[in-house]
Scaffold this active site. Sequence first.
Site, short mmCIF file in Angstrom:
data_model
loop_
_atom_site.label_atom_id
_atom_site.label_comp_id
_atom_site.label_asym_id
_atom_site.label_seq_id
_atom_site.Cartn_x
_atom_site.Cartn_y
_atom_site.Cartn_z
CD GLU A 28 -2.80 1.15 2.45
OE1 GLU A 28 -2.69 0.28 3.33
OE2 GLU A 28 -3.61 2.09 2.48
NE ARG A 254 3.99 -8.22 10.99
CZ ARG A 254 3.35 -7.59 10.00
NH1 ARG A 254 2.41 -8.19 9.32
NH2 ARG A 254 3.63 -6.35 9.69
CE LYS A 264 3.62 -0.08 4.23
NZ LYS A 264 2.47 -0.05 3.38
P1 ATP Z 1 2.84 -2.10 7.64
O1 ATP Z 1 2.04 -2.53 8.81
O2 ATP Z 1 4.27 -1.91 7.93
O3 ATP Z 1 2.25 -0.93 6.91
P2 ATP Z 1 1.57 -3.73 5.79
O4 ATP Z 1 1.44 -5.19 5.79
O5 ATP Z 1 0.38 -2.93 6.12
O6 ATP Z 1 2.79 -3.33 6.68
P3 ATP Z 1 1.63 -3.49 3.00
O7 ATP Z 1 2.09 -2.38 2.16
O8 ATP Z 1 0.18 -3.79 3.02
O9 ATP Z 1 2.13 -3.19 4.44
O10 ATP Z 1 2.46 -4.80 2.74
C1 ATP Z 1 2.83 -5.31 1.49
C2 ATP Z 1 3.21 -6.74 1.65
O11 ATP Z 1 4.31 -6.87 2.55
C3 ATP Z 1 2.08 -7.57 2.24
O12 ATP Z 1 1.92 -8.71 1.46
C4 ATP Z 1 2.54 -7.90 3.62
O13 ATP Z 1 2.08 -9.16 4.02
C5 ATP Z 1 4.06 -7.86 3.51
N1 ATP Z 1 4.67 -7.51 4.78
C6 ATP Z 1 4.45 -6.40 5.51
N2 ATP Z 1 5.16 -6.42 6.65
C7 ATP Z 1 5.85 -7.58 6.66
C8 ATP Z 1 6.78 -8.20 7.57
N3 ATP Z 1 7.11 -7.62 8.72
N4 ATP Z 1 7.29 -9.39 7.23
C9 ATP Z 1 6.97 -9.98 6.08
N5 ATP Z 1 6.11 -9.46 5.18
C10 ATP Z 1 5.56 -8.28 5.45
MG MG Z 2 -1.28 -2.32 5.20
#
Ligand code: ATP
Ligand code: MG
Length: 539
Positions: A28, A254, A264
């Site tokens: 995102e 994760r 993020k």
């Molecule tokens: P954040 O909470 O940091 O914003 P998010 O999962 O909301 O992380 P996205 O941009 O939606 O962020 O994530 C893109 C991809 O990265 C998703 O498929 C998510 O599962 C993966 N991802 C995010 N954080 C991790 C992590 N700590 N370890 C492994 N994969 C991750």
């Molecule tokens: Mg997200």
Amino acid sequence: MSNFIEDIIESDLSEGKVKSIVTRFPPEPNGYLHIGHVKSICLNYYGTAVKYGGKFKLRFDDTNPAKEDDEFVRSIVDDVKWLGVDTSNVLFASDYFDKMYECAVKLIKKGKAYVDDMNAEEIRLTRGTLTEPGVESKNRNRPIEESLKLFDDMKNGLVADGALILRAKIDMASPNINMRDPIIYRVVHEAHHRQGDKWCIYPMYDFAHPIEDAIEGITHSICTLEFEDHRPLYDWIVRECEFVNPPHQYEFARLSIKRTIMSKRYLKKLVDTGAVDGWDDPRMPTIAGLRRRGYTPSSLRDFCEKIGVSKANSEVETGLLESCIRDELNANAPRAMAVLDPIKLIIVNRDDNFSEELDFEINPTAEGSGTRKITLSNELYIERSDFEVVPPPKFKRLTLDGMVRLKGAYIIKAVGYEMDGDKVTCVKAEIVEGTKSGQDNSGIKVKGVIHWVDAKTSVDVEARMYDYLLLDTEEKMDFSERMNPDSLKVMQAKAEKYLSLAKGGQSFQFLRQGYFCRDIKEEKLVYNLVVSLKDSYKK
Ligand code: ATP
Ligand code: MG
């Protein structure tokens, strides 16, 4: 040893369930990518698409106009590319809004979705609990025609934010709360970074994501474990929207690293409150920060291979990430000398015209890396901590009347010093004749070797010494209370001229000090501490 995702893919391929695999990374654009995302990119790209000769898609999950921004799109593309991923074909979920809208209409027509007027609070109160079923909305059985009309009104801007929602009609008594008539569309009167004002209804993540995957022909939709309970809804959406060859979702653990913020949202808070100097601050666990710190794509991939892929959440030691870049730089980085906390050392048995060129080994661990010349004059800088007036026990460096070797040069003997208050400002020393490195037949044995810089040819370097952003606390405190006040220390160092010729991003081992990378952003001569020499970083 293969991981469980590889096992699934290999059996899907051998059983002919899929002809070739297609994976995606769906960020995102609401912040910069962090090291957790690197794990996901490595798995979806190198670990699956590349490994099995399939396809990989970088797709922006840009379905929430309120938090998304083009700056984040650009940074994410840059970072993914820097990791070595082919980014020639960037996709946007928002390009499928028409198709998502059609899917929603299809669900309404099938009696599988309805327009409701509950607000967030009412939804929460009627959702039930793990032990109690939810309460059906009075609008659940509203005629299909009525829902179609209201959904049309929502789309046409006739409905205020939050006044109406579209809900999937699944099962308010399901043991899985995600299946209790989840919201799939809502009204948001906000411009979208790509679509502008075309839409004032936006799909919810759980509805949009499976459709995006299905449109792109994703075969293995890999996400983190929090989405395990959403999988039945994912399957319901692709089934009820009648996609052929629907994608399947698989969940992995994760990445979490000790003393590292992995969200993020929190990282954005650090940036917005000025706790760090931007998303690419070298202390940040963002790709942009790690890159500026001196991490390389190969060291991050190496890290991801070492941590592996599993279904059990755990916290990785910070030392593991550091060891990956340390090992790489130990093998590859040229050696150089810089004095971080300098004091003058005057060679009293040489005059002002004294100047010698000495051979300096570029990298003793890399065969054939050769030597380069460094200069020696009668005025040098040494590290303040390498001279002690009253040496502690077992002190191996320079003391009055003591001897030490200057790295790559001569043995010297301290014969005097000057002080200003309680601080030594200058050391006077003699070269011990016949002790030149490589030609020493004096038989003198010294315990210590110290690094030094020729004062007459040295350059000023700002060395930025980093420590962890977070303190090592046992209790689970809020990040804002865990901030390490000493995460950055700036040193005004003296260095060999050679270090002023390096390009941004080039790394060196500063002898006895650590690995340092020339900053990629600053015009002036700034070096960032990448990692310490030994695994003694944990204080
Ligand atoms: P954040 O909470 O940091 O914003 P998010 O999962 O909301 O992380 P996205 O941009 O939606 O962020 O994530 C893109 C991809 O990265 C998703 O498929 C998510 O599962 C993966 N991802 C995010 N954080 C991790 C992590 N700590 N370890 C492994 N994969 C991750
Ligand atoms: Mg997200």
